[in-house]
Design a protein around this motif. Structure first.
Motif, PDB file in Angstrom:
ATOM      1  N   TYR A   1       0.809  -1.228   0.000  1.00 33.27           N
ATOM      2  CA  TYR A   1       0.000   0.000   0.000  1.00 33.27           C
ATOM      3  C   TYR A   1       0.842   1.277   0.000  1.00 33.27           C
ATOM      4  O   TYR A   1       0.407   2.326  -0.484  1.00 33.27           O
TER       5      TYR A   1
ATOM      6  N   LYS B   1      -9.943   7.107   3.345  1.00 31.27           N
ATOM      7  CA  LYS B   1      -9.813   5.906   2.515  1.00 31.27           C
ATOM      8  C   LYS B   1     -10.801   4.829   2.952  1.00 31.27           C
ATOM      9  O   LYS B   1     -11.063   4.653   4.143  1.00 31.27           O
TER      10      LYS B   1
ATOM     11  N   VAL C   1     -11.183   1.150   3.518  1.00 33.00           N
ATOM     12  CA  VAL C   1     -10.191   0.116   3.813  1.00 33.00           C
ATOM     13  C   VAL C   1     -10.889  -1.200   4.150  1.00 33.00           C
ATOM     14  O   VAL C   1     -11.800  -1.236   4.979  1.00 33.00           O
TER      15      VAL C   1
ATOM     16  N   LEU D   1      -3.984  -5.928   5.093  1.00 35.16           N
ATOM     17  CA  LEU D   1      -4.816  -5.164   4.169  1.00 35.16           C
ATOM     18  C   LEU D   1      -5.238  -6.023   2.979  1.00 35.16           C
ATOM     19  O   LEU D   1      -4.441  -6.803   2.444  1.00 35.16           O
TER      20      LEU D   1
ATOM     21  N   ILE E   1      -7.658  -0.925  -0.548  1.00 34.05           N
ATOM     22  CA  ILE E   1      -7.846   0.479  -0.167  1.00 34.05           C
ATOM     23  C   ILE E   1      -8.484   1.180  -1.357  1.00 34.05           C
ATOM     24  O   ILE E   1      -7.958   1.118  -2.476  1.00 34.05           O
TER      25      ILE E   1
END
Length: 676
Positions: free
Chosen positions: A88, A98, A100, A121, A124
């Motif tokens: 990211y 953002k 997410v 993650l 995003i």
């Protein structure tokens, strides 16, 4: 040294050197990759061309070791997520807010206000990315915990993890960087949309099993303090241990039993060997028994969270278990090197974790020094022999970990030998009984009598540890110990061991040189720290000002008595600067340092009618002043605001200083303000 004749030890040392080079010097990934390919190609060609007389080939060993160093560099780089294009930090994200989506990877110890998690993650702003974040979820009234592998969605702005704001403060951001975590989120539970809570990885299933075990144990009648110790000893989770109990274990020198390590895994290996002994009567028992043991050990490691210490222990004991059943002699140093080699290939950043370092150093201390200590006296009677064995093992382990423990924690428990002499013999009982308790709890057959007996054992253990910890005069705190002193200490230990084994004058001489070098570090450190300094520390809601003169520190503050006892800012500075004496005083309005004047303006806002022009102005306790007029009137070099001020005031002052083109230092953003 004979140990260096083992190839695997040499290769492991080279791998470690490569990882260290990659971590601190960060060589270019593509250049190092090409160099590695070239070196391995040359070594392979040489081996194929001269495999029958390879020992006679010049420079082959040197090229092989350089190749392994290069492998270490690339291993670190390959596992460096920031070098991956989909990370990211390498993507262009145009908006500050953002969307997410992430998956819970690991549950951390909660603080007063938040539950903490490491998350992976997934996306995003609907763009697939990779990387990890720290998320802080505000406690809700129901005390819900997010399960590992749960997938969640939120809209939030990423925040940097704050660097330490005071001198010698623990760098939490650097600690998280080792876990490849570079940003964090602060969330309320209502800001989270849970998309899934089903486990999808072995870690998720392990977390689900731990949760089920805890629910069953709570239902059976186990209380919080006992439950916290069970989680630490048997499930490798220390997040729920009461802070007072945890500190007692630290101060008594028995904190190692709360971190699942070689001692625990060794006991479990003995239990499994005993339980699976009937398999040896079957045709393929010699194969099935070690295979089942290794599988069960790794399942236990996964349930315990695969911490550096448990990973090292399970890897080492897996090798030992296989060697035992193959009836092949296993050199313990070789075994340690093999386990370290494979662990570092998979997790190179483990090398920089305290648990990994202390785990290996403790084992090295035991295998190197315990036989020497035990030979000094070999009791004829079992009742004396067993305590003597435990004492020698404890002393040997302390030799291995003492220097690095002093470097990281700056304290030494003087009564460690007493506490370990009592605790270690009963650890096998606690672990064995605990495994039975967990099995009975999962099968809903745990009788209240068993609960009471096991709770009594754990409470007795905690009570004994608390009794030992109360003798604070035997706990040596705030011991300054530098990295150079750590290196000198281990040099002395290694050369002393060689001198004892070989009786050679060469090693005695080197050992004496090491001792002289260690003494020189004290002289150098004392000389280096003899400067004066003026420090405005960063302390939320309070003001702390320090004036250092050589090895004496005078602290002016407005802390209450409880805050003074629990505050670590001055303690950290005292250790880092090798302060011998700390004097506490009240806050003043004017300070003088090196011919310059510092004016402190508090909530009263009084500064008019001064007979002098201050060089620096400290604003604390949110004074209601017109900063424009103050600057015009006094024309200081710089305006300083500490963390005792309202943030709205600080924001206004910052804009004023920017308009007046005068430097503004806010300790809660830039850290402690220092003059020296």
């Amino acid at each position: 040294m004979k140990l260096l004749n083992f190839i695997v030890i040499k290769l492991t040392i080279c791998l470690v050197i490569g990882i260290v080079i990659a971590h601190y010097f960060k060589p270019n990934h593509y250049i190092s990759l090409n160099c590695t390919i070239g070196l391995i190609t040359i070594v392979s060609i040489l081996w194929l061309a001269h495999r029958r007389k390879i020992d006679r080939t010049p420079y082959f060993s040197l090229l092989a070791y350089l190749s392994m160093i290069a492998v270490g560099i690339n291993t670190y780089n390959i596992h460096n997520e920031k070098l991956q294009p989909q990370h990211y930090t390498n993507t262009k994200l145009n908006t500050s807010l953002k969307s997410v989506t992430f998956k819970i990877k690991e549950r951390l110890k909660s603080d007063i206000y938040n539950d903490k998690y490491i998350v992976s993650l997934l996306s995003i702003n609907k763009k697939n990315v990779s990387g990890k974040l720290l998320i802080n979820v505000k406690h809700d009234s129901l005390g819900h915990k997010l399960p590992v592998d749960a997938i969640l969605f939120t809209s939030v702005e990423l925040q940097s993890i704050q660097k330490p704001l005071n001198p010698y403060q623990f760098d939490y951001s650097a600690y998280l960087e080792l876990k490849q975590v570079y940003h964090q989120l602060y969330l309320d539970s209502k800001d989270l949309l849970q998309l899934s809570d089903e486990p999808t990885t072995i870690y998720g299933y392990a977390d689900k099993l731990r949760t089920e075990i805890n629910q069953k144990l709570i239902k059976a009648g186990f209380k919080d303090d006992v439950l916290g110790i069970i989680n630490a000893l048997l499930l490798g989770q220390r997040q729920t241990i009461d802070k007072t109990i945890y500190n007692n274990y630290v101060n008594s020198g028995t904190i190692h039993i709360l971190a699942v390590s070689g001692l625990h895994v060794g006991i479990i290996l003995l239990i499994l060997n005993f339980l699976l002994k009937p398999l040896l009567y079957f045709k393929y028992g010699n194969i099935l028994r070690p295979l089942i043991i290794v599988i069960l050990l790794w399942l236990f490691a996964i349930i315990a969270g695969l911490s550096p210490s448990v990973t090292r222990a399970v890897t080492m004991f897996s090798i030992i278990s296989v060697a035992m059943h193959l009836k092949r002699p296993a050199n313990i140093y070789n075994t340690l090197a093999i386990s370290a080699f494979f662990i570092l290939l998979i997790k190179p950043t483990f090398l920089f974790e305290v648990g990994f370092q202390m785990s290996y150093l403790a084992v090295l201390g035991i295998v190197s020094f315990q036989p020497i200590f035990y030979k000094l006296w070999q009791p004829k009677y079992w009742i004396l022999d067993k305590p003597w064995q435990i004492l020698t093992v404890t002393l040997a382990a302390q030799i291995g970990v003492a220097p690095i423990s002093l470097f990281y924690f700056h304290q030494f428990p003087g009564l460690f030998f007493i506490s370990n002499l009592v605790v270690i013999p009963f650890l096998g009982l606690i672990l064995g009984f605990g495994l039975i308790v967990i099995v009975l709890a999962l099968s809903n057959t745990l009788h209240p009598t068993v609960v009471n007996i096991y709770s009594f054992i754990i409470d007795s253990l905690n009570g004994f540890i608390a009794w030992v910890a109360q003798f604070e005069d035997f706990l040596f705190r705030d011991i300054p110990f530098s990295l150079i002193q750590v290196i000198c200490s281990y040099a002395i230990v290694i050369t002393f061991l060689q001198a004892y084994k070989t009786k050679a004058f060469k090693w005695v001489s080197i050992c004496l040189i090491g001792i002289i070098g260690f003494q020189c570090t004290f002289i150098y450190n004392n000389f280096k720290k003899q400067n004066d300094a003026f420090i405005i520390f960063n302390k939320s809601r309070y003001t702390m000002i320090g004036f250092k003169h050589k090895h004496k520190l005078t602290v002016h503050h407005n802390l209450d008595s409880l805050k003074q006892v629990t505050d670590h800012i001055i303690r950290n500075y005292k250790v880092g600067e090798r302060i011998n004496e700390v004097i506490v005083d009240r806050l003043e309005y004017v300070y003088q340092f090196n011919g310059e004047t510092i004016l402190a303006i508090d909530s009263s806002g009084a500064y008019k009618g001064l007979s002098f022009k201050p060089d620096y102005i400290l604003l604390h306790n949110s004074p209601r002043i017109n900063l424009n007029r103050l600057i015009d009137s006094l024309n200081p070099k710089i305006i300083i605001a500490d963390a005792s001020n309202f943030k709205t005031y600080v924001k206004r002052w910052k804009l004023t200083c920017r308009h007046k083109k005068i430097p503004f230092h806010y300790t809660n953003e830039k850290g402690a303000f220092m003059l020296d």
